[in-house]
Design a protein around this motif. Structure first.
Motif, PDB file in Angstrom:
ATOM      1  N   THR A 220       0.828  -1.207   0.000  1.00  0.00           N
ATOM      2  CA  THR A 220       0.000   0.000   0.000  1.00  0.00           C
ATOM      3  C   THR A 220       0.864   1.260   0.000  1.00  0.00           C
ATOM      4  O   THR A 220       0.513   2.263  -0.628  1.00  0.00           O
ATOM      5  CB  THR A 220      -0.933   0.018   1.222  1.00  0.00           C
ATOM      6  OG1 THR A 220      -0.152  -0.157   2.416  1.00  0.00           O
ATOM      7  CG2 THR A 220      -1.971  -1.081   1.130  1.00  0.00           C
ATOM      8  N   ARG A 224       0.618   4.011  -2.862  1.00  0.00           N
ATOM      9  CA  ARG A 224       0.340   5.403  -2.492  1.00  0.00           C
ATOM     10  C   ARG A 224       1.443   6.316  -3.037  1.00  0.00           C
ATOM     11  O   ARG A 224       1.158   7.383  -3.593  1.00  0.00           O
ATOM     12  CB  ARG A 224       0.250   5.530  -0.979  1.00  0.00           C
ATOM     13  CG  ARG A 224      -0.037   6.963  -0.515  1.00  0.00           C
ATOM     14  CD  ARG A 224      -0.103   7.079   1.005  1.00  0.00           C
ATOM     15  NE  ARG A 224      -1.255   6.362   1.528  1.00  0.00           N
ATOM     16  CZ  ARG A 224      -1.174   5.207   2.168  1.00  0.00           C
ATOM     17  NH1 ARG A 224       0.017   4.637   2.367  1.00  0.00           N
ATOM     18  NH2 ARG A 224      -2.257   4.614   2.621  1.00  0.00           N
ATOM     19  N   SER A 225       2.673   5.901  -2.884  1.00  0.00           N
ATOM     20  CA  SER A 225       3.792   6.707  -3.375  1.00  0.00           C
ATOM     21  C   SER A 225       3.735   6.864  -4.889  1.00  0.00           C
ATOM     22  O   SER A 225       3.957   7.965  -5.426  1.00  0.00           O
ATOM     23  CB  SER A 225       5.124   6.070  -2.968  1.00  0.00           C
ATOM     24  OG  SER A 225       5.254   6.001  -1.562  1.00  0.00           O
ATOM     25  N   LEU A 227       1.087   6.642  -6.808  1.00  0.00           N
ATOM     26  CA  LEU A 227      -0.057   7.479  -7.170  1.00  0.00           C
ATOM     27  C   LEU A 227       0.276   8.959  -6.995  1.00  0.00           C
ATOM     28  O   LEU A 227       0.011   9.784  -7.887  1.00  0.00           O
ATOM     29  CB  LEU A 227      -1.276   7.114  -6.322  1.00  0.00           C
ATOM     30  CG  LEU A 227      -2.530   7.983  -6.527  1.00  0.00           C
ATOM     31  CD1 LEU A 227      -3.014   7.879  -7.962  1.00  0.00           C
ATOM     32  CD2 LEU A 227      -3.626   7.589  -5.538  1.00  0.00           C
ATOM     33  N   VAL A 228       0.864   9.309  -5.852  1.00  0.00           N
ATOM     34  CA  VAL A 228       1.208  10.710  -5.605  1.00  0.00           C
ATOM     35  C   VAL A 228       2.268  11.186  -6.594  1.00  0.00           C
ATOM     36  O   VAL A 228       2.207  12.323  -7.106  1.00  0.00           O
ATOM     37  CB  VAL A 228       1.672  10.898  -4.147  1.00  0.00           C
ATOM     38  CG1 VAL A 228       2.232  12.306  -3.932  1.00  0.00           C
ATOM     39  CG2 VAL A 228       0.522  10.647  -3.188  1.00  0.00           C
ATOM     40  N   THR A 276      -2.420  10.092   5.064  1.00  0.00           N
ATOM     41  CA  THR A 276      -1.074   9.508   5.078  1.00  0.00           C
ATOM     42  C   THR A 276      -0.350   9.950   3.817  1.00  0.00           C
ATOM     43  O   THR A 276      -0.732   9.568   2.708  1.00  0.00           O
ATOM     44  CB  THR A 276      -1.139   7.974   5.128  1.00  0.00           C
ATOM     45  OG1 THR A 276      -1.862   7.575   6.288  1.00  0.00           O
ATOM     46  CG2 THR A 276       0.259   7.383   5.182  1.00  0.00           C
ATOM     47  N   TRP A 277       0.661  10.742   4.000  1.00  0.00           N
ATOM     48  CA  TRP A 277       1.394  11.324   2.870  1.00  0.00           C
ATOM     49  C   TRP A 277       2.713  10.579   2.696  1.00  0.00           C
ATOM     50  O   TRP A 277       3.411  10.301   3.672  1.00  0.00           O
ATOM     51  CB  TRP A 277       1.636  12.810   3.129  1.00  0.00           C
ATOM     52  CG  TRP A 277       2.153  13.575   1.951  1.00  0.00           C
ATOM     53  CD1 TRP A 277       3.392  14.117   1.802  1.00  0.00           C
ATOM     54  CD2 TRP A 277       1.440  13.883   0.756  1.00  0.00           C
ATOM     55  NE1 TRP A 277       3.500  14.748   0.596  1.00  0.00           N
ATOM     56  CE2 TRP A 277       2.307  14.620  -0.078  1.00  0.00           C
ATOM     57  CE3 TRP A 277       0.150  13.603   0.296  1.00  0.00           C
ATOM     58  CZ2 TRP A 277       1.936  15.095  -1.336  1.00  0.00           C
ATOM     59  CZ3 TRP A 277      -0.226  14.062  -0.953  1.00  0.00           C
ATOM     60  CH2 TRP A 277       0.655  14.794  -1.758  1.00  0.00           C
ATOM     61  N   PRO A 278       3.109  10.226   1.469  1.00  0.00           N
ATOM     62  CA  PRO A 278       4.270   9.344   1.274  1.00  0.00           C
ATOM     63  C   PRO A 278       5.635  10.011   1.378  1.00  0.00           C
ATOM     64  O   PRO A 278       6.659   9.319   1.284  1.00  0.00           O
ATOM     65  CB  PRO A 278       4.048   8.820  -0.152  1.00  0.00           C
ATOM     66  CG  PRO A 278       3.301   9.911  -0.839  1.00  0.00           C
ATOM     67  CD  PRO A 278       2.400  10.492   0.214  1.00  0.00           C
TER      68      PRO A 278
END
Length: 405
Positions: A220, A224-225, A227-228, A276-278
């Motif tokens: 995950t 997430r990383s 995607l950002v 939650t920011w990567p």
């Protein structure tokens, strides 16, 4: 006319991964490569480039790799640097950042003085000397190709595009091979070794614990990383086009992507504190390292070394002088001004990378040194900001200054 052998995108990408592992193997087996901190992509990539040269010379076959994915990898790498940057860190790096910027602009002027001085002494036009200066070296392939037609049409430099591309190729090789030995010399011979009791740092900008279990890499976290990263890259591509259309400002896409990463990381977490920011996660670091490793491997293994045969004797003389000047500038000027410490030594390795080659080469040089001797957070913070943000803008002004002066 040599026969062209084109390797498709899928094969080129996966071959680059194999070549990277070849570089890892070479560095383990050849003490010289490990001792002088030659990056793994350089070891493997240059070997493949030389094999391609032998095939060209022996069988008259020109091997070409598809590099469509390489630009995306470059965007990922610089966007990750932007996502990891905080305004508070930029403020902390204020003095070193300004010092490095001042030194870089001074060096760019010096590089063009050397190039044009030798060219004029040999009865060649100023534009030819600039091809052996910041047009092809600090500027790299992109700047050389962009300025080449103008130098042909307006400044009487025949074959400027081809000469510029070949010069940038040789500069990239020199940058890849010079950074590690320079860093090693400053650390071993000039007393810049990290202190034994120095607080532990992350190799780049600090890896911090996230909400999903410390610094571990999770699927995950990777998604997430990624995607950002892609959101920031998408915004960067759009903004680059908008700046070009609305204001005529044609910045490199990776520079705008880096800027978008910085803006997002300094606004989104503040607006949505529960998200939650990567940034500074281990997952983002893995993606960043992967992007840099494969990008640099693809860049070096695809070098068409036979194009260097077109470089005239005067350009080879200019390049030899530029390599010598770069090494002396780092040891005599940059290292003392930046503090004579370990971060200054790692910066020296990085400066060799982008002063003769490109910013990814600089980061690879610094990564190789820091893996051997220990992390250097400040160096990884300030160099990309100078080399990615300011150099291209300053270079355009400096080139015009020499051409019209």
């Amino acid at each position: 006319m040599p026969e062209s052998l084109s390797i498709n995108e899928f094969a080129s990408f996966n071959l680059a991964i194999l070549v990277y592992f070849l570089g890892v193997r070479l560095n383990k087996k050849i003490p010289f490569l490990n001792r002088f901190n030659i990056p793994e992509p350089v070891s493997g990539g240059l070997l493949v480039a030389f094999v391609a040269l032998l095939i060209y010379l022996g069988f008259d076959k020109e091997i070409g790799f598809s590099l469509k994915s390489r630009d995306y990898l470059l965007f990922c790498f610089f966007t990750a640097i932007g996502l990891n940057a905080r305004f508070s860190d930029l403020a902390k790096g204020g003095k070193p950042l300004l010092l490095l910027l001042f030194l870089t602009v001074g060096y760019m002027l010096l590089q063009n003085i050397v190039g044009t001085g030798i060219a004029l002494a040999m009865g060649l036009p100023t534009g030819f000397g600039l091809l052996g200066g910041t047009v092809s070296l600090v500027g790299g392939h992109g700047t050389a190709i962009a300025w080449g037609p103008k130098l042909v049409a307006d400044y009487g430099v025949p074959g400027a595009v081809e000469i510029g591309a070949a010069t940038a190729t040789l500069g990239l090789i020199a940058a890849s091979l010079l950074g590690g030995p320079v860093g090693n010399y400053l650390i071993e011979k000039r007393g810049a070794k990290p202190a034994a009791d120095r607080p532990e740092e992350a190799p780049m900008i600090g890896i911090e614990s996230d909400r999903e279990g410390g610094t571990s890499v999770t699927h995950t976290g990777l998604m997430r990383s990624l995607l950002v990263l892609n959101i920031a890259i998408g915004l960067g591509v759009w903004l680059q086009e908008a700046l070009k259309t609305w204001f005529g400002l044609d910045l490199p896409v990776f520079v705008v992507c880096l800027f978008c990463g910085i803006v997002l990381s300094n606004t989104v977490p503040a607006l949505f504190p529960k998200m939650t920011w990567p940034a500074r996660s281990r997952s983002l670091a893995v993606l960043s390292d992967l992007a840099l490793g494969i990008f640099l491997t693809m860049s070096l293994m695809s070098l068409q070394l036979w194009t260097l045969a077109g470089l005239a004797g005067p350009m080879m003389l200019i390049l030899a002088a530029q390599i010598l000047v770069a090494g002396l500038f780092i040891v005599v000027v940059l290292f003392p001004v930046m503090g004579r410490d370990y971060n200054a030594a790692v910066l020296g390795a990085g400066f060799a990378g982008f002063s003769l080659g490109a910013t990814p080469t600089a980061i690879a040089n610094m990564t190789a040194v820091s893996k051997h001797y220990g992390p250097a957070t400040q160096a990884f913070l300030v160099l990309p900001l100078v080399s990615a943000f300011f150099v291209d803008l300053a270079n355009a002004v400096i080139i015009l200054l020499f051409l019209d002066g």
